[in-house]
Design a protein around this motif. Sequence first.
Motif, PDB file in Angstrom:
ATOM      1  N   GLU A  77      58.591 119.317   0.367  1.00  0.00           N
ATOM      2  CA  GLU A  77      59.778 119.776   1.084  1.00  0.00           C
ATOM      3  C   GLU A  77      60.420 118.675   1.925  1.00  0.00           C
ATOM      4  OE1 GLU A  77      58.691 123.119   3.437  1.00  0.00           O
ATOM      5  OE2 GLU A  77      58.312 124.433   1.713  1.00  0.00           O
ATOM      6  N   ALA A  78      59.825 117.491   1.960  1.00  0.00           N
ATOM      7  CA  ALA A  78      60.304 116.475   2.896  1.00  0.00           C
ATOM      8  C   ALA A  78      60.315 115.098   2.251  1.00  0.00           C
ATOM      9  CB  ALA A  78      59.424 116.453   4.145  1.00  0.00           C
ATOM     10  N   ALA A  79      61.254 114.273   2.708  1.00  0.00           N
ATOM     11  CA  ALA A  79      61.296 112.879   2.274  1.00  0.00           C
ATOM     12  C   ALA A  79      60.399 112.010   3.130  1.00  0.00           C
ATOM     13  CB  ALA A  79      62.732 112.359   2.330  1.00  0.00           C
ATOM     14  N   VAL A  80      60.119 112.479   4.351  1.00  0.00           N
ATOM     15  CA  VAL A  80      59.289 111.725   5.293  1.00  0.00           C
ATOM     16  C   VAL A  80      58.056 112.559   5.643  1.00  0.00           C
ATOM     17  CG1 VAL A  80      59.151 110.723   7.606  1.00  0.00           C
ATOM     18  CG2 VAL A  80      61.244 110.470   6.256  1.00  0.00           C
ATOM     19  N   VAL A  81      56.887 111.915   5.626  1.00  0.00           N
ATOM     20  CA  VAL A  81      55.635 112.582   5.963  1.00  0.00           C
ATOM     21  C   VAL A  81      54.972 111.828   7.113  1.00  0.00           C
ATOM     22  CG1 VAL A  81      53.397 113.392   5.128  1.00  0.00           C
ATOM     23  CG2 VAL A  81      55.346 113.284   3.556  1.00  0.00           C
ATOM     24  N   VAL A  82      54.623 112.561   8.166  1.00  0.00           N
ATOM     25  CA  VAL A  82      53.821 112.001   9.254  1.00  0.00           C
ATOM     26  C   VAL A  82      52.358 112.246   8.914  1.00  0.00           C
ATOM     27  CG1 VAL A  82      53.280 112.062  11.713  1.00  0.00           C
ATOM     28  CG2 VAL A  82      55.633 112.449  10.943  1.00  0.00           C
ATOM     29  N   VAL A  83      51.577 111.191   8.807  1.00  0.00           N
ATOM     30  CA  VAL A  83      50.148 111.313   8.503  1.00  0.00           C
ATOM     31  C   VAL A  83      49.374 110.915   9.751  1.00  0.00           C
ATOM     32  CG1 VAL A  83      48.277 110.661   6.956  1.00  0.00           C
ATOM     33  CG2 VAL A  83      50.634 110.691   6.105  1.00  0.00           C
ATOM     34  N   ASN A  84      48.711 111.896  10.369  1.00  0.00           N
ATOM     35  CA  ASN A  84      47.889 111.599  11.547  1.00  0.00           C
ATOM     36  C   ASN A  84      46.497 111.261  11.050  1.00  0.00           C
ATOM     37  OD1 ASN A  84      47.309 111.166  14.188  1.00  0.00           O
ATOM     38  ND2 ASN A  84      47.295 113.312  14.803  1.00  0.00           N
ATOM     39  N   THR A  85      46.131 109.997  11.138  1.00  0.00           N
ATOM     40  CA  THR A  85      44.974 109.454  10.430  1.00  0.00           C
ATOM     41  C   THR A  85      43.731 109.376  11.293  1.00  0.00           C
ATOM     42  OG1 THR A  85      45.659 107.233  11.059  1.00  0.00           O
ATOM     43  CG2 THR A  85      46.442 108.064   8.929  1.00  0.00           C
ATOM     44  N   CYS A  86      42.599 109.208  10.616  1.00  0.00           N
ATOM     45  CA  CYS A  86      41.303 109.017  11.267  1.00  0.00           C
ATOM     46  C   CYS A  86      40.758 107.645  10.867  1.00  0.00           C
ATOM     47  CB  CYS A  86      40.331 110.113  10.843  1.00  0.00           C
ATOM     48  SG  CYS A  86      38.688 109.978  11.600  1.00  0.00           S
ATOM     49  N   SER A  87      40.058 106.992  11.803  1.00  0.00           N
ATOM     50  CA  SER A  87      39.463 105.698  11.502  1.00  0.00           C
ATOM     51  C   SER A  87      38.076 105.571  12.124  1.00  0.00           C
ATOM     52  CB  SER A  87      40.375 104.566  12.030  1.00  0.00           C
ATOM     53  OG  SER A  87      39.960 103.310  11.558  1.00  0.00           O
ATOM     54  N   PHE A  88      37.406 106.719  12.303  1.00  0.00           N
ATOM     55  CA  PHE A  88      36.136 106.741  13.029  1.00  0.00           C
ATOM     56  C   PHE A  88      35.021 106.047  12.251  1.00  0.00           C
ATOM     57  CE2 PHE A  88      32.315 109.350  14.389  1.00  0.00           C
ATOM     58  CZ  PHE A  88      32.100 108.613  15.542  1.00  0.00           C
ATOM     59  N   ILE A  89      34.925 106.365  10.953  1.00  0.00           N
ATOM     60  CA  ILE A  89      33.930 105.725  10.096  1.00  0.00           C
ATOM     61  C   ILE A  89      34.617 105.339   8.786  1.00  0.00           C
ATOM     62  CG2 ILE A  89      31.943 106.906  11.107  1.00  0.00           C
ATOM     63  CD1 ILE A  89      31.981 108.838   8.747  1.00  0.00           C
ATOM     64  N   GLN A  90      33.904 104.578   7.966  1.00  0.00           N
ATOM     65  CA  GLN A  90      34.493 104.058   6.739  1.00  0.00           C
ATOM     66  C   GLN A  90      34.992 105.170   5.817  1.00  0.00           C
ATOM     67  OE1 GLN A  90      35.305 101.030   6.031  1.00  0.00           O
ATOM     68  NE2 GLN A  90      36.024 101.449   3.947  1.00  0.00           N
ATOM     69  N   ASP A  91      34.217 106.237   5.662  1.00  0.00           N
ATOM     70  CA  ASP A  91      34.638 107.334   4.795  1.00  0.00           C
ATOM     71  C   ASP A  91      35.966 107.918   5.266  1.00  0.00           C
ATOM     72  OD1 ASP A  91      32.436 107.002   3.236  1.00  0.00           O
ATOM     73  OD2 ASP A  91      31.341 108.754   3.981  1.00  0.00           O
ATOM     74  N   ALA A  92      36.125 108.059   6.589  1.00  0.00           N
ATOM     75  CA  ALA A  92      37.368 108.615   7.124  1.00  0.00           C
ATOM     76  C   ALA A  92      38.536 107.668   6.879  1.00  0.00           C
ATOM     77  CB  ALA A  92      37.204 108.880   8.625  1.00  0.00           C
ATOM     78  N   ARG A  93      38.292 106.368   7.032  1.00  0.00           N
ATOM     79  CA  ARG A  93      39.354 105.392   6.758  1.00  0.00           C
ATOM     80  C   ARG A  93      39.769 105.448   5.296  1.00  0.00           C
ATOM     81  NH1 ARG A  93      36.546 102.357  10.490  1.00  0.00           N
ATOM     82  NH2 ARG A  93      35.309 101.273   8.935  1.00  0.00           N
ATOM     83  N   GLU A  94      38.787 105.553   4.407  1.00  0.00           N
ATOM     84  CA  GLU A  94      39.101 105.601   2.981  1.00  0.00           C
ATOM     85  C   GLU A  94      39.915 106.844   2.647  1.00  0.00           C
ATOM     86  OE1 GLU A  94      35.356 105.291   1.021  1.00  0.00           O
ATOM     87  OE2 GLU A  94      35.116 103.147   1.441  1.00  0.00           O
ATOM     88  N   GLU A  95      39.575 107.983   3.260  1.00  0.00           N
ATOM     89  CA  GLU A  95      40.355 109.203   3.030  1.00  0.00           C
ATOM     90  C   GLU A  95      41.778 109.036   3.540  1.00  0.00           C
ATOM     91  OE1 GLU A  95      40.263 114.028   3.887  1.00  0.00           O
ATOM     92  OE2 GLU A  95      39.133 112.674   5.183  1.00  0.00           O
TER      93      GLU A  95
END
Length: 495
Positions: A77-95
Amino acid sequence: MTPASIPSANPRPSPAGSTGGSGAATPSELAGGANGRPSRPTVAFAHLGCEKNRVDTEHMLGLLAQAGYGVSADESEAAVVVVNTCSFIQDAREESVRTLVELAEQGKGLIIAGCLAQHFQEELLDSLPEAKAIVGTGDYQHIVSVLERVEAGERVNQVSAVPTFVADEHLPRYRTTSEAVAYLKVAEGCDYRCAFCIIPHLRGDQRSRPIESIVAEARQLAAQGVQELVLISQITTNYGLDLYGRPHLAELLRALGEVEIPWIRVHYAYPTGLTSEVLAAYREVPNVLPYLDLPLQHSHPDVLRAMNRPWQAGVTGGLLQRIRQELPEAVLRTTFIVGFPGETEEHFEHLLAFVAEQRFDHVGVFTFSPEEGTPAADLPDPVPPKVAAERKDRLMALQQPIAAARNAAWVGRIVDVLIEQENPSTGEMLGRCARFAPEVDGEVRVMPGEGGLCAAPGTLVPVRITASDTYDLIGEVVGAKAMVGDALAARRPAP
């Protein structure tokens, strides 16, 4: 990808100067109209990471909705997406990175917010041409101006070198949880420097909100019909130390006792902060649940020193026994890290013995993840991943029968259950009792009671527990007759 759940039927938008409205509205109703502005574009959101991150997402949603933007969890529904990311551990960064790449391949313009943006900053803009902006963990309050600058053709770096912002009850908020459950952030950041943890780098030092601010937001959430309020921060037992000169969790809990929310749950309580004063507040304030989430990480003093948690060396069986004596109904949850550099088989056997002795209600186990920029990443004597995984399996195998026995002890009791889902065709309901926190613990499967007695989602209802398994409970709705019968039986002298 775990997108923010933005219910289309009953989202909780926030009017200016509060954390929520008393009536439902759809995203399209939020996008302009009431404020007289023409509708702005719809912005999609993808939320990743912890519940502290979720609250930040909810504030960004509220700010954009107030400014006239449409908000959606559907990227189409949108041209712009806000992605609120996680960087706590490597698995979270990869996701987080996978989510960003997938959206970039769909041609979406990306606003990268949260911990990954704070961690890598300009490198993210350089790596992803589709990234229109990065927004740090202490800068999400600027999301509207960031979007406006992006719309004007600018590439925006809105990341403070040191996060210092903490939201209060006046920042708009658009809740993404069910109507009955809300998270309330009492502080931001962390003053501890555990060797394995990158959170202080990503979120800054601890900064607490005043008690008056927290109570004001709690009252706003109560007015929305919230039945369970979960207090979150990095170290909730340290709440107020930076603001008042000493921890003020006991004072906060007593103040929240005046708010008309049936359940108040505290996450991330360090045992060393559970003083007699704090435990008295847990015991004496009726709506504060006796649920203690204790992130212990390990039991052996050598491993704790390597983790830079020497203050925890005094967390012995004696301290936990004192907690149980002062709070007899306490439900204890904890998490452990196995495979930390230098952890020997002797250290791990110490942890196994500790868990066997303490018989925690709920245990989570993680294998060590070396995080670049933390002291633990450079420690010698790494534990092979296969050994760490085996240790995780052994610890969980030890805990499972303990968890099953702790659950079985509740069979026959009548407890309040917060109903969260129902199956209209069968009448079966799904909910949680006080011993289960949202997302991380078990659930209660609830059958209709005598005469088809049932309850709607968002309500607390008495349930007799009839069966249990390792992680969940099963029960049926009961009425006043059953509760009176149980009370009379409890008063009769034993034969």
